[in-house]
Design a protein around this motif. Structure first.
Motif, PDB file in Angstrom:
ATOM      1  N   GLU A  52       1.271  -0.917  -0.317  1.00 54.02           N
ATOM      2  CA  GLU A  52       0.213   0.047   0.024  1.00 54.02           C
ATOM      3  C   GLU A  52       0.163   1.571   0.094  1.00 54.02           C
ATOM      4  O   GLU A  52       0.786   2.240  -0.503  1.00 54.02           O
ATOM      5  CB  GLU A  52      -0.816   0.377   1.195  1.00 54.02           C
ATOM      6  N   ILE A  53       2.118   1.409   0.509  1.00 47.77           N
ATOM      7  CA  ILE A  53       2.896   2.139   0.888  1.00 47.77           C
ATOM      8  C   ILE A  53       4.232   2.149   0.250  1.00 47.77           C
ATOM      9  O   ILE A  53       4.811   1.296   0.831  1.00 47.77           O
ATOM     10  CB  ILE A  53       2.497   2.741   1.986  1.00 47.77           C
ATOM     11  N   ILE A  54       5.342   2.948  -0.362  1.00 50.87           N
ATOM     12  CA  ILE A  54       6.410   2.255  -0.421  1.00 50.87           C
ATOM     13  C   ILE A  54       7.389   3.844  -0.054  1.00 50.87           C
ATOM     14  O   ILE A  54       6.313   4.448  -0.587  1.00 50.87           O
ATOM     15  CB  ILE A  54       6.775   2.164  -2.126  1.00 50.87           C
ATOM     16  N   MET A  55       8.286   3.277   1.201  1.00 54.26           N
ATOM     17  CA  MET A  55       9.155   4.801   1.771  1.00 54.26           C
ATOM     18  C   MET A  55      10.428   4.246   0.906  1.00 54.26           C
ATOM     19  O   MET A  55      11.009   3.735   0.622  1.00 54.26           O
ATOM     20  CB  MET A  55       9.030   3.895   2.715  1.00 54.26           C
ATOM     21  N   GLN A  56      10.456   6.205   0.423  1.00 53.19           N
ATOM     22  CA  GLN A  56      11.279   6.364  -0.358  1.00 53.19           C
ATOM     23  C   GLN A  56      12.241   7.510  -0.057  1.00 53.19           C
ATOM     24  O   GLN A  56      11.281   8.320   0.354  1.00 53.19           O
ATOM     25  CB  GLN A  56      11.744   6.497  -1.664  1.00 53.19           C
ATOM     26  N   GLY A  57      13.695   7.908  -0.175  1.00 52.38           N
ATOM     27  CA  GLY A  57      13.804   8.888  -0.074  1.00 52.38           C
ATOM     28  C   GLY A  57      13.974  10.177  -0.991  1.00 52.38           C
ATOM     29  O   GLY A  57      13.463   9.129  -2.030  1.00 52.38           O
ATOM     30  N   LEU A  58      14.320  11.152  -1.211  1.00 49.92           N
ATOM     31  CA  LEU A  58      13.686  12.172  -1.880  1.00 49.92           C
ATOM     32  C   LEU A  58      15.198  11.900  -2.737  1.00 49.92           C
ATOM     33  O   LEU A  58      15.050  12.160  -3.917  1.00 49.92           O
ATOM     34  CB  LEU A  58      14.187  13.762  -1.425  1.00 49.92           C
ATOM     35  N   GLN A  59      16.234  10.937  -3.113  1.00 51.40           N
ATOM     36  CA  GLN A  59      17.469  10.659  -4.069  1.00 51.40           C
ATOM     37  C   GLN A  59      17.116   9.399  -4.929  1.00 51.40           C
ATOM     38  O   GLN A  59      17.358   8.852  -5.809  1.00 51.40           O
ATOM     39  CB  GLN A  59      18.413  10.498  -3.047  1.00 51.40           C
ATOM     40  N   GLU A  60      15.729   8.873  -4.649  1.00 43.37           N
ATOM     41  CA  GLU A  60      15.624   7.518  -4.784  1.00 43.37           C
ATOM     42  C   GLU A  60      14.415   8.057  -5.921  1.00 43.37           C
ATOM     43  O   GLU A  60      13.629   7.219  -6.327  1.00 43.37           O
ATOM     44  CB  GLU A  60      15.226   6.501  -3.927  1.00 43.37           C
ATOM     45  N   SER A  61      14.143   9.330  -5.721  1.00 41.33           N
ATOM     46  CA  SER A  61      12.781   9.646  -6.871  1.00 41.33           C
ATOM     47  C   SER A  61      12.888  10.271  -8.439  1.00 41.33           C
ATOM     48  O   SER A  61      14.237  10.206  -8.715  1.00 41.33           O
ATOM     49  CB  SER A  61      11.695  11.236  -5.885  1.00 41.33           C
ATOM     50  N   ASP A  62      12.325   9.467  -9.656  1.00 40.29           N
ATOM     51  CA  ASP A  62      12.455   9.282 -11.098  1.00 40.29           C
ATOM     52  C   ASP A  62      11.377   9.656 -11.811  1.00 40.29           C
ATOM     53  O   ASP A  62       9.632   9.812 -10.662  1.00 40.29           O
ATOM     54  CB  ASP A  62      13.403   8.299 -11.050  1.00 40.29           C
ATOM     55  N   ALA A  63      10.736  10.118 -12.712  1.00 38.32           N
ATOM     56  CA  ALA A  63       9.848   9.985 -13.243  1.00 38.32           C
ATOM     57  C   ALA A  63       9.045   9.133 -13.387  1.00 38.32           C
ATOM     58  O   ALA A  63       7.957   8.723 -13.666  1.00 38.32           O
ATOM     59  CB  ALA A  63       9.788   9.730 -15.022  1.00 38.32           C
ATOM     60  N   LYS A  64       9.563   7.304 -13.376  1.00 39.70           N
ATOM     61  CA  LYS A  64       9.050   6.364 -12.462  1.00 39.70           C
ATOM     62  C   LYS A  64       7.800   6.633 -11.532  1.00 39.70           C
ATOM     63  O   LYS A  64       6.869   5.682 -11.137  1.00 39.70           O
ATOM     64  CB  LYS A  64      10.261   4.893 -12.137  1.00 39.70           C
ATOM     65  N   ASP A  65       7.927   7.044 -10.787  1.00 40.47           N
ATOM     66  CA  ASP A  65       7.119   7.793  -9.544  1.00 40.47           C
ATOM     67  C   ASP A  65       5.722   7.602 -10.077  1.00 40.47           C
ATOM     68  O   ASP A  65       4.816   7.562  -9.207  1.00 40.47           O
ATOM     69  CB  ASP A  65       7.625   8.493  -8.883  1.00 40.47           C
ATOM     70  N   GLU A  66       5.469   7.694 -10.913  1.00 39.65           N
ATOM     71  CA  GLU A  66       3.876   8.253 -11.619  1.00 39.65           C
ATOM     72  C   GLU A  66       3.812   7.134 -11.806  1.00 39.65           C
ATOM     73  O   GLU A  66       2.114   7.083 -11.909  1.00 39.65           O
ATOM     74  CB  GLU A  66       3.939   9.302 -12.573  1.00 39.65           C
ATOM     75  N   ASP A  67       4.384   6.264 -12.432  1.00 39.80           N
ATOM     76  CA  ASP A  67       4.072   5.078 -12.870  1.00 39.80           C
ATOM     77  C   ASP A  67       3.436   3.666 -11.726  1.00 39.80           C
ATOM     78  O   ASP A  67       2.666   3.204 -11.371  1.00 39.80           O
ATOM     79  CB  ASP A  67       4.849   3.948 -13.458  1.00 39.80           C
TER      80      ASP A  67
END
Length: 386
Positions: A165-180
């Motif tokens: 239900e939730i995926i925990m991640q840091g800002l450095q792991e964010s990219d365009a695939k977040d929306e997918d």
């Protein structure tokens, strides 16, 4: 069977059926009442700088700030399941709580799950073999925790397939695939406690985990105990009026990273009455030359270093850089590394349970630098190289 006996049997069956449903309803009602009482508990962040919460009737509004900047990175509206509030909150993500399952791209969040008795919610993790907690490690061996990445990389397809239900991640792991990931119905929650300015600030993020998974009261009580023990250890360190100089860190490809004035490392060393260089006015660390560090810390009696690998001796350590042997701490064999609790795959518990046990980290530093202040204490995370 005679007619009276048949009627009696039917009546008993009916009563048993009613009793069973009643018990089930009572259990469900009790759970709902417990969840509601826990959600109503007001949450506050007193040490953490990267997260704040506003407690509203019926929902909690959480703000995550961009590390090192005052900008808002994310805004979450947490609400009890089946009671979504009508709130005008542009850009906010609405999350029903308590959430049931979680994935994480770091073992840093796992230490909070252990303290809050939430091990069962973890279903996915990057490098799950690095997990130190024995119960979760066993679940990993049984295949109950999916691998969703290695190192700094994440497997988006596997995240979606596992579907926490939730995926925990840091800002450095964010990219365009977040929306997918979001489009698949998985909420991305930013967890940046590693950028906090104090050990207590890092630990206080456990309250965010508590908000997401229905452990508000438990998180508050646990943090209060940890905070109390940390402040008691800080008072013990303050019994020594002088700050002991140490050498901290190590050379990395020709650079020696010195912590910023407002980093948790500088705060940690200060609370232990330890003196080391810092970069004024900054949170992030800054690469300095070996010569700079050597000129200022050559005669420090203690060396605190972060290492990789499991089994390492002082000889192995000094062989990494021939210039290491010229430090006084190296000559005296007084070199300590943060790898006392490392599993067979190299997973370091210093980065798993350590962030939520700041009192133990502080006691470790006191024991290393002034052992007479804690004569009966043995270090938890730091070990002296032999």
């Amino acid at each position: 069977m005679t007619k009276p006996l048949l009627l009696l049997a039917c009546l008993l069956m009916l009563l048993g059926s009613c009793t069973g449903h009643s018990s089930q309803r009572t259990a469900t009602t009790d759970s709902i009442v417990a969840d509601s009482a826990d959600f109503a508990h007001a949450v506050h962040f007193d040490h953490a700088k990267g997260i704040q919460v506003a407690n509203h009737p019926g929902y909690k509004e959480v703000f995550i700030f961009t590390p090192d900047e005052p900008d808002t990175l994310a805004r979450y509206i947490l609400y009890p399941r089946d009671h979504k509030p009508e709130v005008n909150a542009p850009g906010a993500r609405f999350i029903a709580v308590p959430a049931r399952t979680m994935g994480t791209l770091s073992t840093t969040e796992i230490g909070a799950l252990t303290l809050l008795d939430l091990r069962d919610v973890l279903v996915a993790c990057s490098d799950p073999r690095n997990i130190n907690d024995s119960i979760l490690a066993e679940r990993t061996r049984r295949g109950e925790i999916a691998e969703i990445g290695r190192g700094m990389g994440r497997n988006v397809e596997q995240i979606i397939a596992t579907h926490p239900e939730i995926i925990m991640q840091g800002l450095q792991e964010s990219d365009a695939k977040d929306e997918d990931i979001r489009a698949s119905g998985i909420e991305i929650v930013f967890f940046n406690n590693w950028k906090e300015q104090s050990l207590l600030g890092r630990a206080e993020w456990m309250k965010f985990v508590g908000m997401l998974f229905g452990r508000n009261v438990r998180a508050e009580e646990t943090f209060q105990r940890i905070e109390r023990e940390y402040l008691e250890a800080k008072k013990i360190a303050a019994q020594e009026p002088d700050f002991l100089p140490v050498l901290y860190g190590q050379d990395y490809k020709g650079s020696w990273y010195v912590p910023g004035e407002y980093s948790y490392v500088t705060s940690m060393l200060t609370d232990a009455h330890i003196k080391y260089d810092f970069i004024p006015g900054q949170v992030t660390n800054k690469p300095m030359s070996f010569e700079y560090v050597f000129s200022r810390h050559r005669h420090a009696p203690v060396w605190l270093s972060m290492m990789v690998g499991k089994d390492i001796t002082l000889k192995d350590f000094l062989s990494m850089n021939e210039r290491y042997q010229h430090f006084d701490a190296a000559k005296a064999g007084n070199v300590w590394i943060d790898r006392k609790r490392v599993n067979e795959y190299g997973g370091n518990d210093y980065w798993e349970s350590g962030p939520y046990n700041p009192h133990l980290i502080l006691k470790d530093l006191i024991k290393i630098t002034r052992p007479h202040l804690l004569p009966d204490y043995e270090t938890t995370y730091w070990v002296k190289l032999q």
